[in-house]
Design an enzyme around this catalytic site. Structure first.
Site, PDB file in Angstrom:
ATOM      1  CG  HIS A 140      38.930  39.860  18.734  1.00 25.91           C
ATOM      2  ND1 HIS A 140      38.591  40.975  18.270  1.00 25.91           N
ATOM      3  CD2 HIS A 140      39.553  39.424  17.452  1.00 25.91           C
ATOM      4  CE1 HIS A 140      38.892  41.371  17.184  1.00 25.91           C
ATOM      5  NE2 HIS A 140      39.631  40.217  16.653  1.00 25.91           N
ATOM      6  CB  SER A 261      42.347  35.403  50.602  1.00 28.66           C
ATOM      7  OG  SER A 261      41.247  35.726  51.296  1.00 28.66           O
ATOM      8  CE  LYS A 267      41.301  34.864  45.503  1.00 28.43           C
ATOM      9  NZ  LYS A 267      40.822  35.874  46.022  1.00 28.43           N
ATOM     10  CD  GLU A 274      46.180  40.641  41.578  1.00 27.56           C
ATOM     11  OE1 GLU A 274      45.083  40.767  41.617  1.00 27.56           O
ATOM     12  OE2 GLU A 274      46.876  39.910  42.393  1.00 27.56           O
TER      13      GLU A 274
END
Ligand code: ARG
Length: 454
Positions: A140, A261, A267, A274
């Site tokens: 979970h 970024s 970043k 992804e």
């Protein structure tokens, strides 16, 4: 209409298979006395020239000629005259397209299987390299029980193992030679289908000409193997993305597989992972698209079947681009062992083991589960860790808890206790690693036998 109905823009990548298939077909026609040896030689010489034109980018593609098959045949006749018109004897584009797709898919499955095997090797290497590192295992997405990082990584090895087993099955069912089916009902010429099959590396023939030109099961099956393989890579990617976030901080991906970024200098985005996760959607889409194309199609060939190609090509390209990148990204990732081990230090780690300890003292498991639950609630209420509770406090929950239990609160001890087969204890994981190495070798051998039965 020409633009709408042509498949040339995408099926031109079947040119090598088309030429190979036509060479084998021409040789068979000559061997069976259907065309002369001179005609077969002229056809083969012409096809060789066409192969060179295609390779060097000199081939004059004509969209008016719909697809790569008609383009090549027309070019052949331009080059060698009347003999070129004999190549299509005892053949239809329907069995020709099917043949080319079978050849294409068999080759690609061989290459993709190799890439999956290489990725399995990466997991073995990482499992050896990180042996002994402990991190929390989750259910979970809540910390559940500590595990060896190697154990976590090897879970992916076995997923890929099943992917390869499925790919080998898909290969076996792609290994069916359709030529001879003609448009749908076979041919009246005395052809030798076995000869064509043997020269192109097939072990079996379609036994029904109508099935041969209608069947796209082998593509559906490959796409479903690909979909599941992508699901595995996507789950892995999700873990890498989570682990590389500041919140987890378990790993750092190499700069080569992340991007900055354009606005936020701090970043480091896990783009490869992804995209792996995102591209899973298009692979599922191709599977659904083909299943939907097939549903409700009457026998035999229908133009709808031309829609089988783009999703297949796209899936092959996606897998072949992604699989090597995945391996490189994993091999270059750095781990933050202290962060992993600190997270595993959390008292959660020992709850099951405390209950098991009570069970060994004669308490029924359900009861032990309740007692430890209450102990943890008490510690949480006091803002303490379990190891900070005094023996006097612990004894109130059960006399056995008043004894020395420090050894039960150590995550490594908890891990070591899971020594059953398939468990996370170091010896069990060593044994698993040995079995995995063996399974990889066995699958390599089996795949070799499947794809090279001679
Ligand atoms: N371009 C077609 C395809 O890719 C070739 C088969 C066409 N056959 C036919 N009878 N129109 O499916």
């Amino acid at each position: 209409m020409i633009k709408f109905s042509a498949s040339l823009p995408f099926d031109r990548r079947l040119a090598p298979q088309d030429i190979r298939g036509s060479m084998a077909h021409a040789a068979m026609l000559a061997a069976c006395g259907i065309i002369t040896a001179e005609e077969a030689e002229a056809i083969q010489a012409g096809l060789q020239e066409i192969a060179a034109e295609l390779k060097e980018g000199r081939f004059p593609f004509e969209l008016e000629d719909e697809d790569i098959h008609m383009n090549i045949e027309k070019r052949l006749t331009e080059k060698i005259g009347a003999a070129g018109g004999k190549l299509h004897t005892a053949r239809s584009r329907n069995d020709q397209v099917a043949l080319d797709l079978h050849l294409f898919l068999m080759e690609e499955i061989r290459e993709i299987d190799k890439m999956v095997a290489d990725l399995q090797e990466v997991f073995l290497e990482l499992a050896r390299k990180f042996m002994g590192v402990v991190l929390p295992g989750y259910t979970h997405l809540q910390r559940a029980q500590p595990v060896l990082f190697s154990h976590h990584l090897l879970a992916y090895f076995w997923m890929l193992q099943r992917d390869r087993e499925r790919l080998a099955g898909a290969y076996r069912r792609a290994d069916l030679m359709p030529l001879g089916a003609g448009a749908l009902s076979g041919t009246s010429f005395p052809i030798d289908r076995r000869m064509v099959a043997a020269s192109l590396g097939f072990t079996r023939l379609y036994e029904n000409s109508m099935d041969a030109v209608s069947d796209r099961d082998y593509i559906v099956e490959f796409l479903s193997c690909a979909a599941l393989l992508m699901a595995h890579l996507s789950r892995l990617s999700e873990e890498l993305i989570l682990w590389s976030s500041a919140e987890f901080g378990f790993i750092e991906l190499d700069d080569a597989y992340t991007t900055g970024s354009s606005m936020m200098p701090q970043k480091k985005n896990p783009d490869v992972a992804e995209l792996a996760r995102g591209k899973t959607g298009r692979v599922y889409g191709s599977l659904m698209a083909l299943l939907t194309v097939l549903k409700g199609l009457p026998l035999t060939y229908n133009k709808d079947l031309q829609e089988d190609k783009e999703g297949l090509f796209d899936t092959v390209d996606t897998l072949k681009a992604l699989l090597p990148l995945m391996g490189e990204m994993l091999l270059t990732m750095r781990i933050n062992r202290p962060r992993m081990e600190a997270a595993a230090q959390d008292d959660f780690a020992c709850a099951t083991d405390l209950a098991d300890y009570l069970v060994r003292r004669g308490v029924a498991f359900r009861e032990a589960h309740r007692i430890v639950g209450e102990l943890i609630a008490c510690a949480e209420k006091a803002g303490l860790k379990l190891k900070e509770l005094t023996p006097e406090v612990r004894r109130r929950f059960h006399p056995a808890l008043g004894e020395e239990i420090g050894h039960l609160l150590d995550p490594l001890a908890v891990v070591k206790a899971r020594s059953c087969r398939g468990g996370t204890a170091p010896e069990a994981v060593q044994e698993q690693l040995r079995l995995a190495e063996q399974a990889l070798q066995d699958q390599n051998k089996l795949f070799q036998q499947t794809t090279n039965p001679a």
